[in-house]
Design a protein around this motif. Structure first.
Motif, PDB file in Angstrom:
ATOM      1  N   ALA A  22       0.817  -1.213   0.000  1.00  0.00           N
ATOM      2  CA  ALA A  22       0.000   0.000   0.000  1.00  0.00           C
ATOM      3  C   ALA A  22       0.851   1.263   0.000  1.00  0.00           C
ATOM      4  CB  ALA A  22      -0.914  -0.009   1.227  1.00  0.00           C
ATOM      5  N   ALA A  23       0.183   2.393  -0.276  1.00  0.00           N
ATOM      6  CA  ALA A  23       0.799   3.708  -0.091  1.00  0.00           C
ATOM      7  C   ALA A  23       0.670   4.070   1.382  1.00  0.00           C
ATOM      8  CB  ALA A  23       0.108   4.746  -0.958  1.00  0.00           C
ATOM      9  N   LEU A  24       1.788   4.411   2.023  1.00  0.00           N
ATOM     10  CA  LEU A  24       1.831   4.523   3.475  1.00  0.00           C
ATOM     11  C   LEU A  24       1.981   5.970   3.951  1.00  0.00           C
ATOM     12  CD1 LEU A  24       4.247   1.525   4.196  1.00  0.00           C
ATOM     13  CD2 LEU A  24       1.748   1.504   3.901  1.00  0.00           C
ATOM     14  N   PHE A  25       1.237   6.289   5.004  1.00  0.00           N
ATOM     15  CA  PHE A  25       1.248   7.622   5.592  1.00  0.00           C
ATOM     16  C   PHE A  25       1.248   7.490   7.114  1.00  0.00           C
ATOM     17  CE2 PHE A  25      -0.767   7.629   1.502  1.00  0.00           C
ATOM     18  CZ  PHE A  25      -0.234   8.724   0.850  1.00  0.00           C
ATOM     19  N   VAL A  26       1.861   8.461   7.796  1.00  0.00           N
ATOM     20  CA  VAL A  26       2.025   8.377   9.246  1.00  0.00           C
ATOM     21  C   VAL A  26       1.600   9.682   9.909  1.00  0.00           C
ATOM     22  CG1 VAL A  26       3.944   6.746   9.033  1.00  0.00           C
ATOM     23  CG2 VAL A  26       4.430   9.196   9.141  1.00  0.00           C
TER      24      VAL A  26
ATOM     25  N   GLY B  89      11.842  -6.068   7.551  1.00  0.00           N
ATOM     26  CA  GLY B  89      12.581  -5.551   6.408  1.00  0.00           C
ATOM     27  C   GLY B  89      11.726  -5.346   5.173  1.00  0.00           C
ATOM     28  N   LEU B  90      10.413  -5.337   5.333  1.00  0.00           N
ATOM     29  CA  LEU B  90       9.517  -5.169   4.190  1.00  0.00           C
ATOM     30  C   LEU B  90       9.344  -3.701   3.814  1.00  0.00           C
ATOM     31  CD1 LEU B  90       6.749  -7.748   5.215  1.00  0.00           C
ATOM     32  CD2 LEU B  90       8.601  -8.062   3.552  1.00  0.00           C
ATOM     33  N   VAL B  91       9.504  -2.805   4.791  1.00  0.00           N
ATOM     34  CA  VAL B  91       9.432  -1.369   4.530  1.00  0.00           C
ATOM     35  C   VAL B  91      10.518  -0.676   5.337  1.00  0.00           C
ATOM     36  CG1 VAL B  91       6.925  -1.442   4.143  1.00  0.00           C
ATOM     37  CG2 VAL B  91       7.807  -0.849   6.405  1.00  0.00           C
ATOM     38  N   ASP B  92      10.879   0.525   4.898  1.00  0.00           N
ATOM     39  CA  ASP B  92      11.776   1.382   5.677  1.00  0.00           C
ATOM     40  C   ASP B  92      11.275   2.813   5.561  1.00  0.00           C
ATOM     41  OD1 ASP B  92      12.566   2.302   3.161  1.00  0.00           O
ATOM     42  OD2 ASP B  92      14.384   1.067   3.139  1.00  0.00           O
ATOM     43  N   GLU B  93      12.042   3.753   6.046  1.00  0.00           N
ATOM     44  CA  GLU B  93      11.574   5.144   6.037  1.00  0.00           C
ATOM     45  C   GLU B  93      11.263   5.642   4.630  1.00  0.00           C
ATOM     46  OE1 GLU B  93      13.775   7.994   8.213  1.00  0.00           O
ATOM     47  OE2 GLU B  93      13.865   6.797  10.056  1.00  0.00           O
ATOM     48  N   SER B  94      12.011   5.155   3.649  1.00  0.00           N
ATOM     49  CA  SER B  94      11.776   5.593   2.270  1.00  0.00           C
ATOM     50  C   SER B  94      10.466   5.055   1.706  1.00  0.00           C
ATOM     51  CB  SER B  94      12.937   5.164   1.377  1.00  0.00           C
ATOM     52  OG  SER B  94      12.988   3.753   1.242  1.00  0.00           O
ATOM     53  N   SER B  95       9.884   4.060   2.377  1.00  0.00           N
ATOM     54  CA  SER B  95       8.606   3.492   1.926  1.00  0.00           C
ATOM     55  C   SER B  95       7.422   4.377   2.319  1.00  0.00           C
ATOM     56  CB  SER B  95       8.400   2.105   2.535  1.00  0.00           C
ATOM     57  OG  SER B  95       9.491   1.252   2.294  1.00  0.00           O
ATOM     58  N   ILE B  96       7.639   5.283   3.260  1.00  0.00           N
ATOM     59  CA  ILE B  96       6.567   6.157   3.738  1.00  0.00           C
ATOM     60  C   ILE B  96       6.451   7.345   2.796  1.00  0.00           C
ATOM     61  CG2 ILE B  96       5.644   7.416   5.693  1.00  0.00           C
ATOM     62  CD1 ILE B  96       6.191   4.424   6.246  1.00  0.00           C
ATOM     63  N   ARG B  97       5.279   7.514   2.194  1.00  0.00           N
ATOM     64  CA  ARG B  97       5.113   8.605   1.236  1.00  0.00           C
ATOM     65  C   ARG B  97       5.170   9.965   1.927  1.00  0.00           C
ATOM     66  NH1 ARG B  97       0.528   7.829  -3.147  1.00  0.00           N
ATOM     67  NH2 ARG B  97       1.982   6.141  -3.623  1.00  0.00           N
ATOM     68  N   GLY B  98       4.698  10.028   3.141  1.00  0.00           N
ATOM     69  CA  GLY B  98       4.759  11.286   3.875  1.00  0.00           C
ATOM     70  C   GLY B  98       3.924  11.211   5.138  1.00  0.00           C
ATOM     71  N   SER B  99       4.014  12.248   5.939  1.00  0.00           N
ATOM     72  CA  SER B  99       3.125  12.351   7.088  1.00  0.00           C
ATOM     73  C   SER B  99       1.793  12.908   6.611  1.00  0.00           C
ATOM     74  CB  SER B  99       3.722  13.269   8.150  1.00  0.00           C
ATOM     75  OG  SER B  99       3.664  14.626   7.726  1.00  0.00           O
ATOM     76  N   LEU B 100       0.763  12.728   7.422  1.00  0.00           N
ATOM     77  CA  LEU B 100      -0.530  13.313   7.080  1.00  0.00           C
ATOM     78  C   LEU B 100      -0.414  14.828   7.006  1.00  0.00           C
ATOM     79  CD1 LEU B 100      -3.474  12.867   6.473  1.00  0.00           C
ATOM     80  CD2 LEU B 100      -3.913  12.681   8.927  1.00  0.00           C
ATOM     81  N   GLY B 101       0.410  15.409   7.879  1.00  0.00           N
ATOM     82  CA  GLY B 101       0.639  16.847   7.822  1.00  0.00           C
ATOM     83  C   GLY B 101       1.272  17.287   6.515  1.00  0.00           C
ATOM     84  N   ASP B 102       2.192  16.469   5.991  1.00  0.00           N
ATOM     85  CA  ASP B 102       2.812  16.782   4.701  1.00  0.00           C
ATOM     86  C   ASP B 102       1.771  16.829   3.594  1.00  0.00           C
ATOM     87  OD1 ASP B 102       5.395  16.844   5.800  1.00  0.00           O
ATOM     88  OD2 ASP B 102       5.690  14.694   5.465  1.00  0.00           O
ATOM     89  N   VAL B 103       0.827  15.891   3.631  1.00  0.00           N
ATOM     90  CA  VAL B 103      -0.237  15.857   2.618  1.00  0.00           C
ATOM     91  C   VAL B 103      -1.113  17.096   2.741  1.00  0.00           C
ATOM     92  CG1 VAL B 103      -2.247  14.585   1.771  1.00  0.00           C
ATOM     93  CG2 VAL B 103      -0.210  13.333   2.535  1.00  0.00           C
ATOM     94  N   ILE B 104      -1.476  17.442   3.960  1.00  0.00           N
ATOM     95  CA  ILE B 104      -2.304  18.631   4.193  1.00  0.00           C
ATOM     96  C   ILE B 104      -1.591  19.893   3.707  1.00  0.00           C
ATOM     97  CG2 ILE B 104      -3.390  20.077   5.961  1.00  0.00           C
ATOM     98  CD1 ILE B 104      -3.543  17.459   7.686  1.00  0.00           C
ATOM     99  N   ALA B 105      -0.291  19.973   3.994  1.00  0.00           N
ATOM    100  CA  ALA B 105       0.499  21.159   3.618  1.00  0.00           C
ATOM    101  C   ALA B 105       0.855  21.185   2.148  1.00  0.00           C
ATOM    102  CB  ALA B 105       1.766  21.213   4.465  1.00  0.00           C
TER     103      ALA B 105
END
Length: 323
Positions: free
Chosen positions: A238-242, A261-277
């Motif tokens: 999935a597309a991941l957000f935190v 080891g299935l995901v790392d920090e680069s797997s996170i598309r962004g924080s919810l705040g990043d999307v809002i901003a």
């Protein structure tokens, strides 16, 4: 110091107001104006309790403070809710303690608000069916918050407790919404455009193969090491957000996929705040599965407590004490 008891906090902040306030503080964090400080969260070793302290500050408001509390699983027979917490606010200019706010209700609405904000920004706009995995107290907050951002026509639910399912169903139908309680989790998941998981589970409850393309998931239960609601294979597909990267990978839903080891920090598309901003992309296609890992952050707690204090001062409510 202003003291706001539980019964008053319930009258001071509505879910719609909480949603707006939490959205603003998430955006402030994305813009570097607010911070969550490191969390302390531990198993107490008494009464099967988990206790934590979350702290942070938002200089755009401004507010500064902490929320202390946790989960006491044997409280219901005592006539108390299992989640117990209190928020202490400090004057950002002097450091003096300025307000003590009971946070049980406020924790409920801020959790519902975070999930609804994720739904607002990440789910398909035509989403009409809501799935709830776990129909305890928090499910009502999740339902009412979701209804502020999407036109839900049907609610699907699963819970191991028939009593919980029945009580939640009455809330749903009283709102004029169709309700289906499921004995099989897979059916509830497959029929949902938006899925909210809100349980204390320590094993995966939602499998990858059950989730339809285009589904949005708000995973709201995992906030402690070991908790889990989603299949790690679902997470990595999935597309991941935190809400907060460090929390997500250590105590949140994504901790398991990260440890494997299935995901790392680069797997996170962004924080919810990043999307809002507008500094990170949200959903990129109607087929994409999106997951928001809502671990619960200090800024959520503090912004709703600060709002309660402001409303209390405006209305001349609360109790002033020397401290």
């Amino acid at each position: 110091m202003l003291v706001i008891p539980e019964i008053l906090a319930r009258d001071l902040v509505a879910i719609e107001e909480a949603l707006e306030a939490v959205e603003q503080t998430f955006c402030a964090k994305a813009r570097g104006l607010a911070r969550n400080y490191p969390v302390v969260r531990e198993v107490v070793g008494h009464a099967d309790a988990v206790f934590g302290v979350k702290t942070g500050a938002d200089n755009s408001v401004p507010f500064l403070g902490l929320k202390a509390g946790g989960y006491w699983p044997h409280n219901l027979p005592r006539g108390l809710t299992n989640h117990q917490s209190s928020t202490l606010l400090f004057d950002p200019d002097t450091g003096r303690a300025s307000a003590l706010v009971s946070a049980n209700y406020l924790t409920g609405i801020r959790t519902g608000a975070a999930s609804a904000i994720a739904t607002k920004h990440l789910s398909r706009r035509d989403s009409e069916s809501l799935g709830i995995i776990g129909t305890g107290t928090q499910s009502v907050y999740q339902l009412k918050a979701t209804l502020t951002v999407r036109s839900i026509k049907t609610v699907h639910a699963w819970d191991p407790s028939p009593d919980n399912l029945a009580a939640f169903g009455k809330t749903v139908t009283d709102l004029g919404i169709a309700y289906r309680a499921h004995k099989n989790r897979a059916d509830a998941v497959r029929l949902s455009d938006i899925l909210v998981t809100v349980t204390p589970s320590t094993k995966a409850l939602v499998e990858r193969d059950w989730v339809m393309p285009g589904t949005h998931i708000s995973a709201m239960g995992a906030d402690t090491r070991g908790k889990q609601e989603l299949d790690p294979q679902l997470v990595c597909a999935a597309a991941l957000f935190v809400d907060e990267m460090a929390q997500s990978l250590t105590i949140g839903e994504f901790q398991h996929a990260y440890a494997q080891g299935l995901v790392d920090e680069s797997s996170i598309r962004g924080s919810l705040g990043d999307v809002i901003a507008g500094t990170a992309d949200g959903r990129k296609s109607v087929e994409e599965i999106t997951i928001f890992d809502g671990t619960g952050v200090a800024l959520q707690d503090l912004v709703v407590a600060d709002l309660a204090v402001r409303r209390a001062i405006e209305k001349g409510l609360g109790f002033q004490v020397e401290f």
